[in-house]
Motif scaffolding. Structure first.
Motif, PDB file in Angstrom:
ATOM      1  N   VAL A  24       0.836  -1.208   0.000  1.00  0.00           N
ATOM      2  CA  VAL A  24       0.000   0.000   0.000  1.00  0.00           C
ATOM      3  C   VAL A  24       0.867   1.253   0.000  1.00  0.00           C
ATOM      4  CG1 VAL A  24      -1.775   1.285   1.244  1.00  0.00           C
ATOM      5  CG2 VAL A  24      -1.835  -1.222   1.226  1.00  0.00           C
ATOM      6  N   PHE A  25       0.606   2.135  -0.954  1.00  0.00           N
ATOM      7  CA  PHE A  25       1.246   3.452  -1.007  1.00  0.00           C
ATOM      8  C   PHE A  25       0.180   4.483  -0.666  1.00  0.00           C
ATOM      9  CE2 PHE A  25       2.766   7.199  -3.525  1.00  0.00           C
ATOM     10  CZ  PHE A  25       3.896   7.445  -2.766  1.00  0.00           C
ATOM     11  N   TYR A  26       0.289   5.037   0.554  1.00  0.00           N
ATOM     12  CA  TYR A  26      -0.799   5.839   1.139  1.00  0.00           C
ATOM     13  C   TYR A  26      -0.401   7.312   1.172  1.00  0.00           C
ATOM     14  CZ  TYR A  26      -4.549   6.889   4.539  1.00  0.00           C
ATOM     15  OH  TYR A  26      -5.655   7.377   5.188  1.00  0.00           O
ATOM     16  N   CYS A  27      -1.192   8.134   0.502  1.00  0.00           N
ATOM     17  CA  CYS A  27      -0.938   9.573   0.432  1.00  0.00           C
ATOM     18  C   CYS A  27      -2.078  10.335   1.107  1.00  0.00           C
ATOM     19  CB  CYS A  27      -0.833  10.040  -1.022  1.00  0.00           C
ATOM     20  SG  CYS A  27       0.325   9.096  -2.009  1.00  0.00           S
ATOM     21  N   MET A  28      -1.732  11.424   1.778  1.00  0.00           N
ATOM     22  CA  MET A  28      -2.742  12.279   2.389  1.00  0.00           C
ATOM     23  C   MET A  28      -2.313  13.735   2.246  1.00  0.00           C
ATOM     24  SD  MET A  28      -4.293  12.224   6.285  1.00  0.00           S
ATOM     25  CE  MET A  28      -3.020  13.254   6.991  1.00  0.00           C
ATOM     26  N   ASN A  29      -3.300  14.609   2.133  1.00  0.00           N
ATOM     27  CA  ASN A  29      -2.994  16.030   1.979  1.00  0.00           C
ATOM     28  C   ASN A  29      -3.321  16.806   3.246  1.00  0.00           C
ATOM     29  OD1 ASN A  29      -5.987  15.942   1.448  1.00  0.00           O
ATOM     30  ND2 ASN A  29      -5.626  18.136   1.246  1.00  0.00           N
ATOM     31  N   ILE A  30      -2.737  17.974   3.338  1.00  0.00           N
ATOM     32  CA  ILE A  30      -3.106  18.966   4.339  1.00  0.00           C
ATOM     33  C   ILE A  30      -3.580  20.194   3.578  1.00  0.00           C
ATOM     34  CG2 ILE A  30      -2.269  20.534   6.133  1.00  0.00           C
ATOM     35  CD1 ILE A  30      -2.442  17.728   7.152  1.00  0.00           C
ATOM     36  N   THR A  31      -4.833  20.581   3.785  1.00  0.00           N
ATOM     37  CA  THR A  31      -5.356  21.784   3.140  1.00  0.00           C
ATOM     38  C   THR A  31      -4.982  22.982   4.004  1.00  0.00           C
ATOM     39  OG1 THR A  31      -7.199  20.581   2.126  1.00  0.00           O
ATOM     40  CG2 THR A  31      -7.438  22.965   2.340  1.00  0.00           C
ATOM     41  N   ASP A  32      -3.985  23.744   3.515  1.00  0.00           N
ATOM     42  CA  ASP A  32      -3.538  24.923   4.269  1.00  0.00           C
ATOM     43  C   ASP A  32      -3.806  26.220   3.509  1.00  0.00           C
ATOM     44  OD1 ASP A  32      -1.665  24.492   2.322  1.00  0.00           O
ATOM     45  OD2 ASP A  32       0.081  24.632   3.632  1.00  0.00           O
ATOM     46  N   ILE A  33      -4.583  26.128   2.426  1.00  0.00           N
ATOM     47  CA  ILE A  33      -5.101  27.315   1.724  1.00  0.00           C
ATOM     48  C   ILE A  33      -6.590  27.082   1.517  1.00  0.00           C
ATOM     49  CG2 ILE A  33      -5.011  28.761  -0.327  1.00  0.00           C
ATOM     50  CD1 ILE A  33      -2.179  27.744  -0.821  1.00  0.00           C
ATOM     51  N   ASP A  34      -7.411  27.901   2.173  1.00  0.00           N
ATOM     52  CA  ASP A  34      -8.851  27.677   2.112  1.00  0.00           C
ATOM     53  C   ASP A  34      -9.564  28.905   2.660  1.00  0.00           C
ATOM     54  OD1 ASP A  34     -11.157  25.547   1.923  1.00  0.00           O
ATOM     55  OD2 ASP A  34     -11.389  26.481   3.894  1.00  0.00           O
ATOM     56  N   ASP A  35     -10.803  29.120   2.232  1.00  0.00           N
ATOM     57  CA  ASP A  35     -11.573  30.273   2.701  1.00  0.00           C
ATOM     58  C   ASP A  35     -11.676  30.304   4.231  1.00  0.00           C
ATOM     59  OD1 ASP A  35     -12.019  30.262  -0.067  1.00  0.00           O
ATOM     60  OD2 ASP A  35     -13.954  31.249   0.177  1.00  0.00           O
ATOM     61  N   LYS A  36     -11.895  29.134   4.854  1.00  0.00           N
ATOM     62  CA  LYS A  36     -12.025  29.088   6.319  1.00  0.00           C
ATOM     63  C   LYS A  36     -10.731  29.536   6.989  1.00  0.00           C
ATOM     64  CE  LYS A  36     -15.369  25.252   6.534  1.00  0.00           C
ATOM     65  NZ  LYS A  36     -15.332  24.768   5.144  1.00  0.00           N
ATOM     66  N   ILE A  37      -9.596  29.081   6.451  1.00  0.00           N
ATOM     67  CA  ILE A  37      -8.296  29.444   7.027  1.00  0.00           C
ATOM     68  C   ILE A  37      -8.049  30.936   6.872  1.00  0.00           C
ATOM     69  CG2 ILE A  37      -5.792  29.161   6.782  1.00  0.00           C
ATOM     70  CD1 ILE A  37      -6.365  26.257   5.927  1.00  0.00           C
ATOM     71  N   ILE A  38      -8.341  31.470   5.696  1.00  0.00           N
ATOM     72  CA  ILE A  38      -8.122  32.897   5.433  1.00  0.00           C
ATOM     73  C   ILE A  38      -8.949  33.742   6.395  1.00  0.00           C
ATOM     74  CG2 ILE A  38      -8.438  34.740   3.732  1.00  0.00           C
ATOM     75  CD1 ILE A  38      -7.942  32.552   1.564  1.00  0.00           C
ATOM     76  N   LYS A  39     -10.209  33.389   6.515  1.00  0.00           N
ATOM     77  CA  LYS A  39     -11.108  34.171   7.383  1.00  0.00           C
ATOM     78  C   LYS A  39     -10.687  34.063   8.844  1.00  0.00           C
ATOM     79  CE  LYS A  39     -16.036  34.961   8.208  1.00  0.00           C
ATOM     80  NZ  LYS A  39     -17.416  34.539   7.849  1.00  0.00           N
ATOM     81  N   ARG A  40     -10.383  32.854   9.318  1.00  0.00           N
ATOM     82  CA  ARG A  40      -9.987  32.681  10.725  1.00  0.00           C
ATOM     83  C   ARG A  40      -8.663  33.387  11.011  1.00  0.00           C
ATOM     84  NH1 ARG A  40     -11.208  28.731  14.453  1.00  0.00           N
ATOM     85  NH2 ARG A  40     -13.281  28.845  13.490  1.00  0.00           N
TER      86      ARG A  40
END
Length: 798
Positions: free
Chosen positions: A171-187
């Motif tokens: 198994v080759f398992y990949c996961m992302n981190i969303t660090d650009i997003d409307d929620k992040i910008i607003k918070r």
């Protein structure tokens, strides 16, 4: 051997001349009785010729010489006859092996996974041999991780471990981190602006004025909110701020001391943080120009997320991607979609043309949830709070189109691109990162159930538009929702539980066992009942492991390890359950049944004063340990059962401490025996105190059994202390019940005695509810007139 082969030829000739077969065999037997039989004798042609006349060895015991020579010659000349050959030795020269037929067997159990693309359990077939490529949607990091996150990431960790460690896929398992997003910008903007406001230390009057201004705009937002849960949360915020403002207003009207006013102002500032942050962002958000604040916030919460995953024993991904590190790849991805005719630029933004894509013969939009296509509420939630203004919506050709790239407004981070400065849309981020790592088609894509539409449907559309195929994902796996005591988890209902809060109440193993007891694709209710079931299962399994360890420590004759096996293996049932969509719930039920069988077996052996089969119990315990390790329920290396002590100490602790504890137990047992014989109760009390009070504090449990050696168990200290408190509570309840029962009995006896002292003439005077009038002379009662009249013969005399 007496008699050479040449000497036997005349005798054989006369024997062969006998026409009757029975007589011929008798003559041959008589002749052979005069010869010595030697194993390995070199046969002559005469020997072979005479025995070829026989169809089979004779069955008459009197003819054993013929039978013995027949078998000898048959063995020397090639054994069993070939297919179609006559019986006996009649075709020994041309003998050959028979044709072999393979067993038909049965169809092997195949792994099936519930595929959201078909809404069925499909046979899992990786595209490239044993290698499995897997992409999992990671968190948007702007706040603390909660139990909803745990639901997805623990479930996918279990699935990943089973595929890797049980089914042996690579198994080759990949996961992302969303660090650009409307929620992040607003918070990030809100946090920055509130901290600046706090640092200015506004006077109490200014603070009150700002709070009242913010409340007015907040009321408008509240009136426009239709979601009942969100509306309830906003109403609670509004009420809390109003209640916090009232004491400050009163203090200012009453000209209280400055210190008192400052203290009340501080209380209001903290209570109105969310309200003021939202108001400040609406009025000053566009003035935020420091792009570093948009990376500082997600970096902090990403670190907290990884700490939470480690605490939950969730394996780290093989590759972790961050949106901020893949912006160039995202720009290229968007450009190719535009070049392929499925995207268009509008006012600096780029949108996906859903109508164009859906009309293509090669493509289909809304593969996962076709019935949700056109759901504007869901589509707008997918676009983000900062991207659903009227001017943004007017840029689209169709309301169903979604942003691939967003033109940045003032107060938003931006990156250069062919369409002007902007930032990625939410959906395109996963497509670009997964496509870059895994190519045009991956085996598995995973995420939460609520991501199916629009996020995953849009991912599929834009990725297949980029690769011009219709198979970007082969198997789409979605974990079920998580509810809290039957209700949706939300801050408005005050049931929002972070992972850190959950770990204060239960261990990572207990949480994982709760998840294992439910299907990964169905709704899981996180409640006291759910966790109690997990705790009971953990205790049940742990007691079995401790009992087996005690049996394995006992000396035994080596032959005792090879007793007859007495249990039917549950491995086949476990395997079938894992093949059936990784049905861990059924697996745990099978494991429980296996332990129950073993417990009954051990109890029966104990009652019969016989030692149980060590090899059998050890094999069962090792198998169960192996399965729990595969599921991630055993967090570290442990040769058998759950680890004891802190991380990394289990093996050393048990092997080091147990010999000393065993000596202590045997010494205590000897002292108790002498104390009973000599009748010294004080010594018995001390030995009980050692068992009940002292050793539990060290994580040691002693179990005394009449006529059998004391069992020594290393157990988690906290668990032992809880058991001790529970035992005391139960004993206290029993004592109270016993006292109450004795008191009731005493009262009944006293009432009975008091009644016996009443003179017969006054016995019925207290029963006024039955009788309305009494005769003054006899004191006999007359019945109430309201009661059903008795017959004349039953009425008492007056």
């Amino acid at each position: 051997m007496a008699g050479s082969s040449g000497e036997q030829a005349p005798a054989y000739t006369s024997i062969l001349g006998i026409s009757d077969e029975a007589a011929r065999v008798r003559a041959l037997n008589e002749h052979l009785s005069t010869r010595s039989y030697v194993h390995g004798y070199s046969l002559s042609q005469a020997d072979v010729d005479v025995f070829r006349q026989l169809s089979a060895p004779p069955t008459d015991v009197q003819l054993f010489h013929v039978a013995r020579w027949f078998r000898h010659i048959e063995a020397v000349l090639g054994g069993v006859r070939g297919v179609g050959e006559p019986h006996g030795l009649q075709a020994s020269k041309g003998r050959r092996q028979p044709q072999w037929s393979p067993p038909t067997g049965s169809e092997p159990c195949k792994l099936r996974l519930y595929n959201s693309l078909t809404r069925n359990k499909d046979v899992f077939i990786p595209q490239n041999g044993n290698r499995v490529t897997w992409y999992c949607c990671g968190p948007t990091v702007y706040d603390a991780s909660h139990m909803g996150h745990a639901r997805s990431y623990i479930s996918f960790d279990i699935l990943r471990r089973v595929l890797r460690d049980y089914f042996k896929f690579d198994v080759f398992y990949c996961m992302n981190i969303t660090d650009i997003d409307d929620k992040i910008i607003k918070r990030a903007r809100q946090n920055c602006l509130f901290e600046r406001y706090r640092e200015r230390r506004p006077p109490a009057a200014q603070l009150l004025e700002d709070v009242h201004t913010a409340l007015k705009s907040f009321s408008v937002k509240l009136d426009e909110t239709t979601d009942p849960d969100k509306k309830q949360m906003l109403e609670r915020v509004q009420l809390a701020v109003q209640l916090a403002a009232a004491p400050l207003e009163e203090a200012m009207r009453s000209n209280l001391a400055a210190e008192d006013i400052a203290r009340r102002a501080q209380v209001l500032l903290e209570e109105a943080k969310d309200l003021l942050s939202d108001w400040l962002d609406c009025t000053l958000g566009s003035e935020v120009t420091d792009n570093s604040i948009f990376s500082k916030l997600p970096k902090f919460w990403e670190g907290e997320f990884h700490k939470d995953m480690e605490a939950l024993n969730v394996l780290p991904p093989d590759v972790l991607t961050r949106v901020s590190e893949y912006v160039p790849e995202i720009v290229n991805f968007v450009q190719k979609i535009v070049d392929n005719g499925y995207g268009y630029a509008s006012n600096g933004s780029v949108y996906f043309d859903t109508a164009k894509f859906a009309s293509s013969e090669r493509h289909s939009y809304g593969k996962l949830v076709p019935e949700a296509v056109g759901d504007q509420k869901a589509l707008q939630e997918g676009e983000g709070d900062l991207s659903i203004s009227a001017d943004r919506l007017s840029e689209k050709r169709s309301p169903s189109d979604f942003a691939l790239w967003k033109a940045s407004k003032p107060g938003e981070p931006s990156w250069p691109c062919p369409w002007g400065k902007g930032r990625p849309g939410w959906h395109i981020e996963c497509s670009a990162m997964a496509g870059t790592l895994l190519g045009a088609s991956m085996d598995i894509h995973g995420g939460g159930f609520d991501l199916r539409f629009p996020h995953h449907d849009n991912e599929l559309a834009q990725s297949e538009a980029y690769f011009e195929n219709d198979c970007w994902v082969r198997y789409f796996l979605h974990t079920g929702h998580l509810t809290i005591a039957g209700c949706k988890m939300s801050k408005s209902l005050k049931n929002f539980i972070t992972i850190k809060d959950a770990l204060k109440q239960h261990s990572a193993r207990q949480l994982r066992l709760a998840f294992l007891m439910h299907s990964w694709k169905d709704t899981l209710d996180y409640s006291s009942n759910t966790m109690e079931s997990a705790l009971q299962f953990e205790k049940f399994m742990n007691e079995f492991f401790l009992n087996v360890k005690d049996i394995l420590r006992a000396p035994v004759d080596i032959t005792g390890q090879f007793e007859k096996w007495e249990f039917y293996s549950k491995k086949a049932a476990v395997h079938a359950a894992l093949c059936d969509n990784v049905d861990t719930r059924t697996v745990l039920e099978e494991m429980r049944a296996l332990v129950s069988q073993c417990n009954l077996y051990m109890a029966a052996r104990k009652a019969a004063r016989r030692r149980p089969n060590r090899a059998l119990l050890e094999t069962v315990a090792l198998y169960l340990t192996h399965m729990l390790k595969i599921f991630g329920a055993i967090e570290e290396e442990s040769s058998l059962g759950f680890p004891v002590g802190g991380p990394g100490t289990s093996l050393n602790l048990e092997s080091t401490v147990m010999p000393y504890l065993q000596v202590l137990s045997e010494f205590r047992e000897g002292v108790r025996k002498i104390a009973r014989e000599k009748k010294v109760p004080e010594v018995l009390q001390l030995s009980d105190a050692l068992r009940d009070d002292i050793l539990p504090e060290l994580g040691v449990r002693l179990e005394d059994h009449e006529g059998l050696p004391t069992v020594v168990k290393l157990v988690d200290r906290e668990m032992l202390l809880k058991e001790r408190e529970e035992k005391k509570r139960v004993e206290e309840e029993k004592r109270k019940k016993k006292e109450e029962a004795a008191k009731r009995k005493q009262e009944q006896e006293a009432a009975k005695l008091a009644k016996m002292k009443i003179p017969p003439s006054e016995m019925f005077l207290s029963e006024s509810d039955k009788y309305s009038k009494f005769d003054e002379n006899v004191r006999m009662a007359c019945p109430h007139t309201t009661r059903k009249a008795r017959s004349a013969k039953d009425k008492p005399r007056s």
